[in-house]
Design an enzyme around this catalytic site. Structure first.
Site, PDB file in Angstrom:
ATOM      1  N   CYS A  78    -108.122 -41.827  20.233  1.00  0.00           N
ATOM      2  CA  CYS A  78    -108.618 -40.691  21.012  1.00  0.00           C
ATOM      3  C   CYS A  78    -107.819 -39.414  20.756  1.00  0.00           C
ATOM      4  O   CYS A  78    -108.375 -38.319  20.666  1.00  0.00           O
ATOM      5  CB  CYS A  78    -108.656 -41.022  22.500  1.00  0.00           C
ATOM      6  SG  CYS A  78    -107.064 -41.477  23.224  1.00  0.00           S
ATOM      7  N   HIS A 213    -105.373 -42.147  27.886  1.00  0.00           N
ATOM      8  CA  HIS A 213    -106.546 -41.525  27.263  1.00  0.00           C
ATOM      9  C   HIS A 213    -106.321 -40.021  27.151  1.00  0.00           C
ATOM     10  O   HIS A 213    -105.475 -39.438  27.840  1.00  0.00           O
ATOM     11  CB  HIS A 213    -107.796 -41.798  28.101  1.00  0.00           C
ATOM     12  CG  HIS A 213    -109.091 -41.527  27.398  1.00  0.00           C
ATOM     13  ND1 HIS A 213    -109.301 -41.804  26.068  1.00  0.00           N
ATOM     14  CD2 HIS A 213    -110.256 -40.970  27.849  1.00  0.00           C
ATOM     15  CE1 HIS A 213    -110.540 -41.463  25.724  1.00  0.00           C
ATOM     16  NE2 HIS A 213    -111.131 -40.943  26.789  1.00  0.00           N
ATOM     17  N   ASP A 234    -115.494 -36.116  25.593  1.00  0.00           N
ATOM     18  CA  ASP A 234    -114.737 -37.366  25.577  1.00  0.00           C
ATOM     19  C   ASP A 234    -115.010 -38.085  24.260  1.00  0.00           C
ATOM     20  O   ASP A 234    -116.175 -38.371  23.949  1.00  0.00           O
ATOM     21  CB  ASP A 234    -115.163 -38.241  26.763  1.00  0.00           C
ATOM     22  CG  ASP A 234    -114.277 -39.459  26.960  1.00  0.00           C
ATOM     23  OD1 ASP A 234    -113.701 -39.955  25.973  1.00  0.00           O
ATOM     24  OD2 ASP A 234    -114.169 -39.937  28.107  1.00  0.00           O
TER      25      ASP A 234
END
Length: 300
Positions: A78, A213, A234
């Site tokens: 991520c 995250h 995202d």
């Protein structure tokens, strides 16, 4: 991908095709664009101009592509994908063109090399030591300090801010939301008594980190009741959901993957990395010295 073949989820021919494409991408150092969705910011601007009358103001970042995690980096990539989103915006801006040597958004392996290069240049020695000075060939997570270090090493003026505890009821972070609003709105509203309802700014997006995250902030809504709502890309959001935002039938329900009110961000701590210009060589050297022991700005 080998695991997918062994499980019968991918044909061997597909595996070899994808592997060849991946090797070509690695040789060039550029992302192959297969996890990219473009045009969303423009679609959002058009949507807000014709809809969402309960929104008093909305500020959007400069054009930014969405990059989603693929099978090869799912669960650990991520930070890299959010960095690609930020770079997709910066590389469009003439103001930053002298900071980057690449002709396009780099692939994850190249990003790892860029971070290692920043470490070799002396940035964030504590962080480099944590990773044993090596990212390539690993699935190590990266975070806000790595993004800050690599951008600063490239002479991009970068600010890292730590919202280290909740500032509102029920463990919410209203100070974070106000900071984001000021980042996007101050430059566009300076000297203007009544700013336009919809503004696409020239500001790059913001890297947002929390435990486990990271995401990318591409804008913020201010409702008529003064409530604030972040607009977030995202990397974990599936591409088909992001591509729906490009369709003719875009509506409020389509934005549920992007919108986050204060009640939706309740981790104990958040960090943001925001780009604010270009450093001179002297300023870069000062940042290098300060990064020996890297301290984020704390709010409150």
């Amino acid at each position: 991908m080998q695991r997918a073949v062994s499980r019968g989820q991918m044909m061997p021919s597909e595996y070899h095709r994808r592997k060849a494409e991946m090797m070509e991408s690695l040789a060039l150092g550029l992302d192959d664009g297969k996890t990219k969705t473009s045009g969303i910011i423009g679609a959002l601007r058009e949507y807000y101009q014709r809809e969402e009358r309960d929104t008093a103001h909305v500020w959007l970042c400069a054009e930014t592509d969405h990059y989603h995690s693929s099978g090869g980096d799912k669960g650990w990539g991520c930070g890299y994908r959010n960095f690609q989103m930020l770079l997709s915006s910066l590389l469009r801006m003439d103001y930053y063109k002298d900071c980057f040597k690449c002709d396009g958004v780099p692939c994850i392996v190249k990003v790892q090399d860029m971070i290692e290069d920043a470490w070799r240049g002396g940035f964030d020695p504590q962080g480099a030591s944590h990773f044993n000075n090596r990212l390539q060939g690993t699935r190590a997570w990266i975070g806000a300090t790595e993004i800050y270090s690599v951008l600063t090493s490239l002479r991009v003026r970068t600010r890292i801010v730590d919202f280290h505890r909740p500032t509102g009821p029920s463990d919410t972070h209203p100070r974070l939301f106000e900071w984001i609003k000021n980042y996007f709105s101050l430059a566009t509203s300076r000297g203007v008594k009544l700013p336009p309802r919809v503004v696409q700014t020239s500001k790059p997006p913001i890297y947002l980190q929390h435990q486990g995250h990271s995401r990318t902030i591409v804008g913020i809504e201010e409702k008529k009741n003064r409530n604030l709502c972040l607009l977030i890309f995202d990397p974990g959001c599936p591409p088909h959901d992001m591509q729906k935002l490009l369709g003719q039938n875009l509506n409020g329900g389509s934005l549920r993957h992007l919108r986050r009110f204060t009640s939706g961000l309740k981790h104990k701590q958040y960090q943001v990395v925001a780009v604010e210009g270009v450093l001179s060589q002297e300023e870069k050297q000062a940042c290098l010295q300060n990064s020996r022991i890297l301290h984020a700005e704390k709010i409150p």
